[in-house]
Design an enzyme around this catalytic site. Structure first.
Site, PDB file in Angstrom:
ATOM      1  N   LYS A 142       0.908  -1.150   0.015  1.00  0.00           N
ATOM      2  CA  LYS A 142      -0.048  -0.084  -0.069  1.00  0.00           C
ATOM      3  C   LYS A 142       0.819   1.089   0.171  1.00  0.00           C
ATOM      4  O   LYS A 142       1.658   1.357   0.743  1.00  0.00           O
ATOM      5  CB  LYS A 142      -0.967  -0.057   1.348  1.00  0.00           C
ATOM      6  CG  LYS A 142      -2.130  -1.108   1.054  1.00  0.00           C
ATOM      7  CD  LYS A 142      -3.008  -0.554   2.401  1.00  0.00           C
ATOM      8  CE  LYS A 142      -4.302  -1.525   2.178  1.00  0.00           C
ATOM      9  NZ  LYS A 142      -5.207  -1.316   3.560  1.00  0.00           N
ATOM     10  N   GLU A 184       0.676  -1.829  16.313  1.00  0.00           N
ATOM     11  CA  GLU A 184       0.731  -2.852  15.237  1.00  0.00           C
ATOM     12  C   GLU A 184       1.110  -4.188  15.614  1.00  0.00           C
ATOM     13  O   GLU A 184       0.583  -5.350  15.006  1.00  0.00           O
ATOM     14  CB  GLU A 184       1.215  -2.191  14.136  1.00  0.00           C
ATOM     15  CG  GLU A 184       0.605  -0.935  13.664  1.00  0.00           C
ATOM     16  CD  GLU A 184      -0.507  -0.934  12.942  1.00  0.00           C
ATOM     17  OE1 GLU A 184      -1.269  -1.783  12.749  1.00  0.00           O
ATOM     18  OE2 GLU A 184      -0.903   0.174  12.515  1.00  0.00           O
ATOM     19  N   ASN A 244      -7.172  -4.323   9.391  1.00  0.00           N
ATOM     20  CA  ASN A 244      -7.759  -2.971   9.858  1.00  0.00           C
ATOM     21  C   ASN A 244      -8.158  -2.912  11.162  1.00  0.00           C
ATOM     22  O   ASN A 244      -8.689  -1.929  11.644  1.00  0.00           O
ATOM     23  CB  ASN A 244      -8.522  -2.364   8.870  1.00  0.00           C
ATOM     24  CG  ASN A 244      -8.114  -2.144   7.461  1.00  0.00           C
ATOM     25  OD1 ASN A 244      -6.993  -1.912   7.241  1.00  0.00           O
ATOM     26  ND2 ASN A 244      -9.018  -2.331   6.352  1.00  0.00           N
ATOM     27  N   HIS A 263       0.174   7.146  14.606  1.00  0.00           N
ATOM     28  CA  HIS A 263      -0.870   6.269  14.202  1.00  0.00           C
ATOM     29  C   HIS A 263      -0.869   5.281  15.047  1.00  0.00           C
ATOM     30  O   HIS A 263      -2.104   4.790  15.303  1.00  0.00           O
ATOM     31  CB  HIS A 263      -0.061   5.727  12.720  1.00  0.00           C
ATOM     32  CG  HIS A 263      -0.892   4.682  12.172  1.00  0.00           C
ATOM     33  ND1 HIS A 263      -2.181   5.126  11.395  1.00  0.00           N
ATOM     34  CD2 HIS A 263      -0.914   3.333  11.771  1.00  0.00           C
ATOM     35  CE1 HIS A 263      -2.766   3.894  11.082  1.00  0.00           C
ATOM     36  NE2 HIS A 263      -1.817   2.774  11.092  1.00  0.00           N
TER      37      HIS A 263
END
Ligand code: NAD
Ligand code: GLY
Length: 359
Positions: A142, A184, A244, A263
């Site tokens: 991405k 993450e 996600n 983030h």
């Protein structure tokens, strides 16, 4: 060195974990790239690691030009992509010349987008230097830039030819950036691997003190999980959406904070709300949100909206979620845990319940 393969037919590539910056040039020789390369980086990362990488590339016979982008999310835009195109054109780059991204997710996303679009696509190499970029943004293809009206709104799926990770660079990473990446890493445990989740709980001390074996393991396992998911569903037709988890509420928080919150911090809070919503929806028992929240908090990451500079209303957050890329036909698809290690992608959730949680 540990190699994780991303299997995408003739666009397959290796993620080399524990590959020294000094030897980057020889690691790239097998790819049959042209002689010219553009190193895309920012002043802070260039000062720390630019010269070592450039020397390594030159030793292998590459001719290297550098393009510096100012440090910050606000420079991940079309104007700075254009400055990369201009530098490539002035230096007569052709379709075999490669772009090498040295930096965190901002540099990786911007350089990847420039590589995807310059002359309809030139070879691209990722050399991630933040934990977040190593476990997430440098893997999976991405790429993109921000538009004044929305984050990552312009982009392309474009896979790198190789991802080179020298884990020693994490020693200079500020603690907050390390923690942002840890959010993450925790995500991978919740969505796919309960024993990895437990490992993160038991080995917190080693991980946070950057023990090389612990770091090598968590980065390798995260990349394996991401590579598996991307190999099965490159363009997010279905399965890839599990990556996600935490990002629906997370993106709404990033927007409310005008992209000043890291983030991973926003994703950490988003994972807690998604887990609570999963329980309210009847998908899991109370132990799931409790364990997710406890692990996130134990790493010093935020778990609720009190971490924001101002408290947004639940209506504001809900409205932002509606215009998120993940909304389909007006209804947001949520990634909700069924248990630690397994998630569901569902539109079957109750707006009233989420609003109550956010309030
Ligand atoms: P970042 O790129 O802004 O890097 C964070 C800071 O760390 C910067 O100031 C940078 O200069 C500094 N830095 C980088 N490496 C360093 C090092 N080794 N030592 C000292 N300082 C260092 O932030 P990030 O968290 O890496 O990336 C965030 C971006 O990634 C966002 O734009 C987000 O949208 C994007 N992202 C993309 C994907 C994807 O799949 N493409 C996934 C997640 C996030
Ligand atoms: N960061 C989510 C994805 O790569 O799909």
């Amino acid at each position: 060195m540990h190699i994780v393969k991303v299997r995408l037919g003739d666009r397959s590539y290796d993620i080399e974990i524990g590959s020294s910056l000094d030897r980057a040039g020889e690691r790239l020789l097998e790819l049959g790239l042209g002689k010219k390369m553009a190193l895309i980086t920012n002043p802070a990362v260039r000062k720390l690691y630019g010269q070592r990488l450039v020397d390594g590339l030159k030793q292998a016979g590459f001719i290297v030009m550098s393009v510096e982008i100012p440090d910050g999310e606000q420079y991940k835009n079309l104007d700075w992509a254009n400055s990369i195109y201009t530098a490539l054109l002035i230096n007569s780059f052709d379709r075999k010349s490669a772009l090498v991204a040295l930096g965190g997710g901002v540099i990786g996303d911007l350089a990847g987008f420039a590589a995807a679009t310059f002359m309809r696509g030139v070879p691209f190499i990722q050399v991630p230097t933040t934990l977040l970029a190593m476990v997430d943004s440098s893997v999976g293809g991405k790429t993109g830039v921000n538009h004044p009206m929305g984050k990552n709104m312009i982009g392309a799926f474009y896979q790198p030819k190789k991802v080179l990770m020298d884990l020693d660079v994490l020693r200079t990473l500020p603690k907050e950036e390390l923690l942002s990446g840890m959010a993450e890493v925790i995500k991978y445990g919740v969505i796919r691997d309960s024993s990895f989740f437990e490992y993160l709980d038991t080995n917190r001390g080693k991980i946070l003190s950057l023990d090389p074996d612990a770091l090598g393991y968590i980065i390798s396992r995260s990349c394996e999980i991401k590579a598996d998911v991307v190999s099965a569903d490159e363009r997010e037709g279905g399965l890839r959406a599990i990556l996600n988890f935490g990002h629906t509420v997370g993106h709404a928080i990033e927007t409310a904070e005008n992209y000043t919150m890291r983030h991973g911090y926003a994703v950490a809070i988003g994972m807690v709300y998604a887990s609570r919503l999963a329980h309210k929806t009847g998908l899991c028992d109370q132990s799931v949100p409790d364990r997710v929240e406890t692990l996130i908090r134990s790493y010093g990451l935020p778990t609720d909206l009190s971490a924001l500079s101002r408290k947004p209303s639940s209506a504001e957050l809900m409205a932002t979620m509606q215009i998120d890329k993940k909304a389909e036909g007006g209804k947001v698809k949520f990634v909700l845990p069924k248990k630690i290690g397994e998630v569901a992608i569902t539109k079957e959730w109750d707006e009233q319940q989420l609003q109550e949680l956010l309030a």
